[in-house]
Scaffold this motif. Structure first.
Motif, PDB file in Angstrom:
ATOM      1  N   UNK A 193       1.607   2.887  -4.169  1.00 20.43           N
ATOM      2  CA  UNK A 193       1.952   1.808  -3.313  1.00 20.43           C
ATOM      3  C   UNK A 193       2.762   0.706  -4.147  1.00 20.43           C
ATOM      4  N   UNK A 194       2.077   0.564  -5.464  1.00 19.65           N
ATOM      5  CA  UNK A 194       2.393  -0.451  -6.519  1.00 19.65           C
ATOM      6  C   UNK A 194       3.822  -0.066  -6.713  1.00 19.65           C
ATOM      7  N   UNK A 195       4.146   1.256  -7.209  1.00 21.24           N
ATOM      8  CA  UNK A 195       5.192   1.611  -7.875  1.00 21.24           C
ATOM      9  C   UNK A 195       6.396   1.610  -6.870  1.00 21.24           C
ATOM     10  N   UNK A 196       6.017   1.966  -5.594  1.00 18.62           N
ATOM     11  CA  UNK A 196       7.069   2.007  -4.531  1.00 18.62           C
ATOM     12  C   UNK A 196       7.542   0.703  -4.337  1.00 18.62           C
ATOM     13  N   UNK A 231      -4.949  -3.507  -0.610  1.00 19.80           N
ATOM     14  CA  UNK A 231      -3.677  -3.277  -0.296  1.00 19.80           C
ATOM     15  C   UNK A 231      -2.981  -4.717  -0.524  1.00 19.80           C
ATOM     16  N   UNK A 232      -3.498  -5.844  -0.084  1.00 19.54           N
ATOM     17  CA  UNK A 232      -3.051  -6.886   0.197  1.00 19.54           C
ATOM     18  C   UNK A 232      -2.795  -7.673  -1.180  1.00 19.54           C
ATOM     19  N   UNK A 233      -3.603  -7.149  -2.279  1.00 19.11           N
ATOM     20  CA  UNK A 233      -3.611  -7.718  -3.429  1.00 19.11           C
ATOM     21  C   UNK A 233      -2.286  -6.959  -4.287  1.00 19.11           C
ATOM     22  N   UNK A 234      -2.126  -5.443  -4.095  1.00 21.75           N
ATOM     23  CA  UNK A 234      -1.133  -4.768  -4.411  1.00 21.75           C
ATOM     24  C   UNK A 234       0.027  -5.370  -4.152  1.00 21.75           C
ATOM     25  N   UNK A 235       0.151  -5.864  -2.969  1.00 19.15           N
ATOM     26  CA  UNK A 235       1.389  -6.411  -2.287  1.00 19.15           C
ATOM     27  C   UNK A 235       1.911  -7.695  -2.936  1.00 19.15           C
TER      28      UNK A 235
END
Length: 152
Positions: free
Chosen positions: A94-97, A129-133
């Protein structure tokens, strides 16, 4: 027996064509009927196309947001799998994309991110996931819920 005196003769029709001549007027009624049926079909199916990943969303009394800009949808299903729009992502991808998408909006402004998470998921996974965003540069995240009058 009725007689048509406006045409100047009993043999000719309204626009001067004979009985055996081809009709030059187009009947648009069947065309309009078909177009209205297609319009109704598209109106019914269009809302179903926006939510590609089946998720059991939680209920809320919040009002719907009006979106004028490009949106990115991140979805988490009941098993914890993560989807970017409709594409399933591998764990940690997710972070890479998201890194390339943060500045892809008009004027350098990041696109609006909507997060759809299944109600059965652990709160910690959703926050992860919110942290990755947030780490990818998306500071404004919209959480998607079902509208309900009886929600707490």
């Amino acid at each position: 027996m009725a007689m048509n005196t406006a045409s100047g003769g009993g043999r000719r029709g309204r626009r001067g064509r004979g009985r055996g001549a081809a009709m030059s007027e187009i009947n648009v009624t069947p065309l309009v009927d078909v177009m209205l049926v297609l319009l109704i079909i598209f109106m019914v199916t269009a809302p179903m196309l926006t939510a590609g990943v089946p998720i059991d969303l939680p209920d809320s009394r919040a009002e719907a947001l009006k979106t004028e800009q490009k949106t990115i949808t991140v979805s988490m299903d009941g098993e914890g799998r993560i989807f970017l729009d409709d594409q399933e992502l591998a764990p940690g991808e997710l972070s890479d994309r998201l890194a390339g998408l943060a500045t892809a909006g008009p004027g350098g402004k990041p696109p609006l991110v909507t997060l759809r998470a299944d109600r059965r998921l652990d709160y910690g996974r959703v926050v992860g996931v919110m942290g990755a965003l947030n780490a990818a540069g998306f500071k404004s995240i919209s959480l998607v819920t079902n509208g309900s009058v009886t929600a707490p």
